[in-house]
Write a protein that holds these residues in place. Sequence first.
Motif, mmCIF file in Angstrom:
data_model
loop_
_atom_site.group_PDB
_atom_site.id
_atom_site.type_symbol
_atom_site.label_atom_id
_atom_site.label_comp_id
_atom_site.label_asym_id
_atom_site.label_seq_id
_atom_site.Cartn_x
_atom_site.Cartn_y
_atom_site.Cartn_z
ATOM 1 N N GLN A 134 38.225 36.823 34.421
ATOM 2 C CA GLN A 134 39.014 37.740 35.267
ATOM 3 C C GLN A 134 40.126 36.964 35.982
ATOM 4 O OE1 GLN A 134 38.254 41.200 36.323
ATOM 5 N NE2 GLN A 134 36.052 41.302 36.373
ATOM 6 N N ASP A 185 23.412 35.941 48.565
ATOM 7 C CA ASP A 185 22.186 35.360 48.044
ATOM 8 C C ASP A 185 22.147 33.879 48.418
ATOM 9 O OD1 ASP A 185 20.192 34.250 46.546
ATOM 10 O OD2 ASP A 185 20.774 35.204 44.658
ATOM 11 N N LYS A 188 22.655 31.087 45.937
ATOM 12 C CA LYS A 188 23.955 30.849 45.288
ATOM 13 C C LYS A 188 24.857 29.922 46.114
ATOM 14 C CE LYS A 188 23.965 35.372 42.918
ATOM 15 N NZ LYS A 188 24.605 36.688 42.844
ATOM 16 N N VAL A 228 35.286 42.133 49.367
ATOM 17 C CA VAL A 228 34.132 42.836 49.932
ATOM 18 C C VAL A 228 34.501 43.926 50.943
ATOM 19 C CG1 VAL A 228 32.017 42.487 51.282
ATOM 20 C CG2 VAL A 228 32.626 40.843 49.522
ATOM 21 N N THR A 275 46.664 45.559 42.681
ATOM 22 C CA THR A 275 45.949 45.851 41.438
ATOM 23 C C THR A 275 46.463 44.857 40.402
ATOM 24 O OG1 THR A 275 47.628 47.451 40.824
ATOM 25 C CG2 THR A 275 45.671 48.327 41.913
ATOM 26 N N THR A 276 45.886 44.889 39.219
ATOM 27 C CA THR A 276 46.270 43.898 38.200
ATOM 28 C C THR A 276 46.747 44.620 36.945
ATOM 29 O OG1 THR A 276 44.533 42.509 39.117
ATOM 30 C CG2 THR A 276 45.472 41.814 37.020
ATOM 31 N N VAL A 320 23.111 43.247 36.845
ATOM 32 C CA VAL A 320 24.422 43.064 37.488
ATOM 33 C C VAL A 320 24.428 43.785 38.830
ATOM 34 C CG1 VAL A 320 26.861 43.744 37.357
ATOM 35 C CG2 VAL A 320 25.752 42.715 35.367
ATOM 36 N N GLY A 327 29.150 34.490 38.473
ATOM 37 C CA GLY A 327 30.369 34.452 37.660
ATOM 38 C C GLY A 327 30.445 35.637 36.721
HETATM 39 N N1 LIG Z 1 42.384 44.362 42.514
HETATM 40 C C1 LIG Z 1 42.147 44.227 41.211
HETATM 41 O O1 LIG Z 1 43.049 44.254 40.375
HETATM 42 C C2 LIG Z 1 40.735 43.984 40.751
HETATM 43 C C3 LIG Z 1 40.420 43.757 39.394
HETATM 44 C C4 LIG Z 1 39.084 43.477 39.058
HETATM 45 C C5 LIG Z 1 38.090 43.456 40.038
HETATM 46 N N2 LIG Z 1 38.458 43.729 41.340
HETATM 47 C C6 LIG Z 1 37.470 43.672 42.433
HETATM 48 O O2 LIG Z 1 37.026 42.331 42.530
HETATM 49 C C7 LIG Z 1 35.720 42.331 43.103
HETATM 50 C C8 LIG Z 1 34.820 41.480 42.229
HETATM 51 O O3 LIG Z 1 34.705 42.123 40.956
HETATM 52 P P1 LIG Z 1 33.919 41.368 39.780
HETATM 53 O O4 LIG Z 1 34.072 42.171 38.550
HETATM 54 O O5 LIG Z 1 34.333 39.944 39.793
HETATM 55 O O6 LIG Z 1 32.440 41.512 40.342
HETATM 56 P P2 LIG Z 1 31.062 41.047 39.696
HETATM 57 O O7 LIG Z 1 31.182 39.674 39.160
HETATM 58 O O8 LIG Z 1 30.529 42.095 38.808
HETATM 59 O O9 LIG Z 1 30.209 40.995 41.064
HETATM 60 C C9 LIG Z 1 28.818 41.042 41.130
HETATM 61 C C10 LIG Z 1 28.423 40.386 42.445
HETATM 62 O O10 LIG Z 1 28.972 41.124 43.560
HETATM 63 C C11 LIG Z 1 28.248 40.810 44.720
HETATM 64 N N3 LIG Z 1 27.922 42.047 45.428
HETATM 65 C C12 LIG Z 1 27.272 43.125 44.941
HETATM 66 N N4 LIG Z 1 27.131 44.064 45.901
HETATM 67 C C13 LIG Z 1 27.702 43.566 47.019
HETATM 68 C C14 LIG Z 1 27.870 44.055 48.359
HETATM 69 N N5 LIG Z 1 27.420 45.255 48.722
HETATM 70 N N6 LIG Z 1 28.513 43.270 49.250
HETATM 71 C C15 LIG Z 1 28.974 42.050 48.890
HETATM 72 N N7 LIG Z 1 28.848 41.528 47.634
HETATM 73 C C16 LIG Z 1 28.219 42.283 46.725
HETATM 74 C C17 LIG Z 1 26.967 40.082 44.256
HETATM 75 O O11 LIG Z 1 27.170 38.686 44.486
HETATM 76 P P3 LIG Z 1 26.371 37.885 45.636
HETATM 77 O O12 LIG Z 1 24.930 37.918 45.238
HETATM 78 O O13 LIG Z 1 26.974 36.525 45.633
HETATM 79 O O14 LIG Z 1 26.630 38.623 46.928
HETATM 80 C C18 LIG Z 1 26.959 40.359 42.749
HETATM 81 O O15 LIG Z 1 26.303 39.349 42.010
HETATM 82 C C19 LIG Z 1 35.302 43.805 43.222
HETATM 83 O O16 LIG Z 1 35.558 44.218 44.538
HETATM 84 C C20 LIG Z 1 36.223 44.513 42.248
HETATM 85 O O17 LIG Z 1 36.444 45.858 42.616
HETATM 86 C C21 LIG Z 1 39.735 43.982 41.697
#
Ligand SMILES: NC(=O)c1ccc[n+]([C@@H]2O[C@H](COP(=O)([O-])OP(=O)(O)OC[C@H]3O[C@@H](n4cnc5c(N)ncnc54)[C@H](OP(=O)(O)O)[C@@H]3O)[C@@H](O)[C@H]2O)c1
Length: 334
Positions: A134, A185, A188, A228, A275-276, A320, A327
């Motif tokens: 990502q 966690d 981690k 977050v 956004t991306t 997940v 990661g």
């Molecule tokens: N703006 C954009 O263009 C864009 C594009 C893609 C993704 N995003 C955003 O980027 C973020 C990460 O996305 P990703 O795909 O990388 O995620 P991901 O790897 O699927 O994230 C899973 C992890 O999120 C954490 N998590 C889950 N519920 C949570 C909560 N309630 N509060 C805090 N942490 C929580 C947990 O980690 P821990 O156990 O370490 O807490 C979990 O292992 C998201 O907010 C997503 O919407 C934005």
Amino acid sequence: MNVPARAREVRLVARPGDRLGLEHFTTAEVDVPEPDEGQFLVRNDWMVLSIVMRSLMDAEVHPDLPMSGYRLNEAPWAPAIGTVVRSRAREFAVGDVVSHTRGFREYVLGQAEDWEFSKLDTTRVPGPEYYLNQGVTAWRGMVTVADVGEGDTVFVSGATTAVGSLAGQIARCRGAKRVIGSTGDPAKIGYLVGELGFDAAFDYHDGPVLDRLIELAPDGLDVVFDNVAGEQFEAALQAAAPNARFALCGALSGRSPVLDLDPVVLKDLTIRGFTTPYEPADVAEWTEHYTRWLAEGRFVFPHTVVEGGAGAVPQAMLDVVAGRFRGTVLVRLS
Ligand SMILES: NC(=O)c1ccc[n+]([C@@H]2O[C@H](COP(=O)([O-])OP(=O)(O)OC[C@H]3O[C@@H](n4cnc5c(N)ncnc54)[C@H](OP(=O)(O)O)[C@@H]3O)[C@@H](O)[C@H]2O)c1
């Protein structure tokens, strides 16, 4: 190459509501299609699972997300990488490795003119799955939005996520003085510091987040990359140094923060969401830095591999959501 007559795909068969369970999926056997003129057949080798997919399962159209939701009784979309095993398209040869978004299935038919299918140069990375990162999002937030650089003290919330684990490393490679990450966690924390090169990490359940930030960054935060929202964003506002830049990436907590305007105005903060759109120039710039930093041994691709093929996808998606991985989560499909 040997191609079976039948293969598996995973379908979403019901909306999860409050709780996602195995009963919301089915694994179906389907005929493997033969390519027509101009088409090619791809054996999917890898697919990604991420937490945003949980939201995509709720509805076909999701007003809060910049991508389409999942339809019922179909294999959903998901980023994937595969190998061309049959081809009747001049542009794609057997053995080519391609990326696309038709995960959740073992085989997929590609069309030469479909922009979604791109050929990958696998000589630039340790394995084709390294392209399923990502990084374009992490780069856009850290570099284009926050302009992270030398001497910055940086906070990445949700630092073990696919995006956050790259964002922190980008900050370090661009000369940040100190990189701090949060996770939910405690197990981690060692991963962030020991393997990803964060200078400090904390569990956000461990007392008020503002106390942790003041303790770990007494001179204030210059850059905040927020995955977050909620309490972590509110605390970062209070802990920000003058002229800090905020890149708002996502809201994993599901809670909209209360915006206290005093620190924003008095400390001249810049707060920008993004956004991306995957502009080709952004993809090229990220790929150039990523492959070079990997080759120089300055960067890792944080990922978890789930074995077991398509049949392992439903349980892996539940894991997940439960936050069991680190990661990018990759399911090996072949
Ligand atoms: N703006 C954009 O263009 C864009 C594009 C893609 C993704 N995003 C955003 O980027 C973020 C990460 O996305 P990703 O795909 O990388 O995620 P991901 O790897 O699927 O994230 C899973 C992890 O999120 C954490 N998590 C889950 N519920 C949570 C909560 N309630 N509060 C805090 N942490 C929580 C947990 O980690 P821990 O156990 O370490 O807490 C979990 O292992 C998201 O907010 C997503 O919407 C934005």
